[in-house]
Design an enzyme around this catalytic site. Structure first.
Site, PDB file in Angstrom:
ATOM      1  N   CYS A   1       1.191  -1.425  -0.153  1.00  0.00           N
ATOM      2  CA  CYS A   1      -0.019   0.200  -0.084  1.00  0.00           C
ATOM      3  C   CYS A   1       0.509   1.177   0.043  1.00  0.00           C
ATOM      4  CB  CYS A   1      -0.946  -0.144   1.184  1.00  0.00           C
ATOM      5  SG  CYS A   1      -2.104   0.915   2.044  1.00  0.00           S
ATOM      6  N   CYS A   2       1.821   1.182   0.678  1.00  0.00           N
ATOM      7  CA  CYS A   2       3.203   2.292   0.400  1.00  0.00           C
ATOM      8  C   CYS A   2       2.930   2.424  -0.708  1.00  0.00           C
ATOM      9  CB  CYS A   2       3.400   1.944   2.167  1.00  0.00           C
ATOM     10  SG  CYS A   2       3.309   2.447   3.451  1.00  0.00           S
TER      11      CYS A   2
ATOM     12  N   CYS B   1      -0.959   8.556   6.903  1.00  0.00           N
ATOM     13  CA  CYS B   1      -2.298   8.226   7.024  1.00  0.00           C
ATOM     14  C   CYS B   1      -2.531   8.248   8.055  1.00  0.00           C
ATOM     15  CB  CYS B   1      -2.051   7.168   6.351  1.00  0.00           C
ATOM     16  SG  CYS B   1      -1.389   7.473   4.738  1.00  0.00           S
TER      17      CYS B   1
ATOM     18  N   CYS C   1      -3.285   4.717   9.537  1.00  0.00           N
ATOM     19  CA  CYS C   1      -2.014   3.470   9.645  1.00  0.00           C
ATOM     20  C   CYS C   1      -1.313   4.838  11.373  1.00  0.00           C
ATOM     21  CB  CYS C   1      -1.301   3.733   8.858  1.00  0.00           C
ATOM     22  SG  CYS C   1      -1.919   2.633   7.462  1.00  0.00           S
TER      23      CYS C   1
ATOM     24  N   CYS D   1       7.951   3.197   6.222  1.00  0.00           N
ATOM     25  CA  CYS D   1       7.415   3.285   4.414  1.00  0.00           C
ATOM     26  C   CYS D   1       8.050   2.949   3.363  1.00  0.00           C
ATOM     27  CB  CYS D   1       6.603   4.617   4.439  1.00  0.00           C
ATOM     28  SG  CYS D   1       6.712   6.365   4.266  1.00  0.00           S
TER      29      CYS D   1
HETATM   30  S1  SF4 Z   1       0.481   4.884   5.784  1.00  0.00           S
HETATM   31 FE1  SF4 Z   1      -1.138   3.164   5.681  1.00  0.00          FE
HETATM   32  S2  SF4 Z   1      -2.733   3.574   4.429  1.00  0.00           S
HETATM   33 FE2  SF4 Z   1      -1.364   5.596   4.370  1.00  0.00          FE
HETATM   34  S3  SF4 Z   1      -0.003   4.462   2.096  1.00  0.00           S
HETATM   35 FE3  SF4 Z   1       1.552   2.974   4.373  1.00  0.00          FE
HETATM   36  S4  SF4 Z   1      -0.250   1.167   4.263  1.00  0.00           S
HETATM   37 FE4  SF4 Z   1      -1.187   2.480   2.780  1.00  0.00          FE
END
Ligand code: SF4
Length: 252
Positions: A127-128, A210, A213, A238
């Site tokens: 996701c990151c 985010c 998170c 991340c």
């Molecule tokens: S911090 Fe969480 S929502 Fe944001 S990009 Fe990374 S995994 Fe995705």
């Protein structure tokens, strides 16, 4: 003397005895960097406290250095409010906002679900990668150096941060002018110069990413304990700041 007055005095002391010198060092490092990289230097602004300090310093002394913000699509409302307010406070600052590729986000959500990052570290990193790393690559694509607000004190993953280091993963120089700043010094600067900051900082969120998170921390916890709190402390990055950098200059 009240507790607030004691706090104010402590902030004033920091400015006069130690912080002023560090501010001068930051200005000197960034002035030299601007001369070296000539228009190919940019600040990565996560809209955290450290990056607001750097935004203020650049706006006052080096307004020609631009900055970028990565809007992942999952940022807290308070962060977006700060972004909106910041452009009014610093009209001289050029801010580029980067967004994830919509087709990549759609594919991730279709294949794994909207909140799949809670399921495993690999899905979290995926996701990151979509929401942060790919936009970062675009933001840095035509640059020779970038500036960050990383500090050694922030976490176990950042205790070796240098003032200037080669960023192997992104292929350019990375400058961390606040590397030796303490949390207290960051806030002394913010209060003294009335720098705008994220309202979540007043709700025990020292590090903000985010919304899904990030959580508030308790007294005594690591400053980044609220980031991906369900994972081990050693993995709570991340990928924007890989630990593969080679230091070229220490404590300059
Ligand atoms: S911090 Fe969480 S929502 Fe944001 S990009 Fe990374 S995994 Fe995705």
């Amino acid at each position: 003397m009240s507790e607030q007055n004691t706090k104010d005095l402590a902030v004033k002391d920091l400015l006069t005895e130690a912080l002023s010198k560090k501010i001068e060092q930051v200005i000197a490092q960034l002035t030299e960097a601007q001369a070296t990289y000539q228009g190919n230097l940019i600040l990565a602004n996560s809209l955290g406290a450290e990056d607001m300090v750097l935004t203020d310093i650049l706006a006052r002394f080096l307004p020609e250095i631009p900055q970028f913000v990565l809007d992942t699509g999952r940022l807290p409302e308070e962060t977006l409010t700060l972004l909106a307010n910041m452009t009014g406070r610093y009209p001289q600052t050029m801010v580029h906002v980067y967004y994830p590729e919509s087709t990549a986000v759609e594919a991730y959500v279709r294949d794994h679900g909207i909140n799949a990052f809670y399921q495993s570290q690999s899905l979290r990193k995926a996701c990151c990668a979509v929401r942060k790393l790919e936009p970062l690559r675009r933001a840095l694509s035509d640059r020779k150096a970038w500036i960050t607000g990383l500090r050694r004190e922030q976490s176990v993953t950042r205790d070796a941060v240098a003032f200037s280091e080669w960023d192997e993963s992104n292929g350019l120089q990375k400058l961390n002018p606040l590397a030796d700043w303490t949390d207290k010094e960051v806030w002394a600067y913010i209060h003294h110069f009335n720098v705008p900051y994220n309202a979540l900082h007043d709700q025990h969120y020292p590090s903000i990413g985010c919304a899904p998170c990030t959580r508030a921390i308790s007294v005594g916890e690591d400053l980044r304990a609220g980031r991906w709190w369900w994972e081990n402390p050693e993995s709570r990055e991340c990928g924007l700041h890989a630990a593969s950098s080679i230091s070229l200059r220490q404590d300059a």
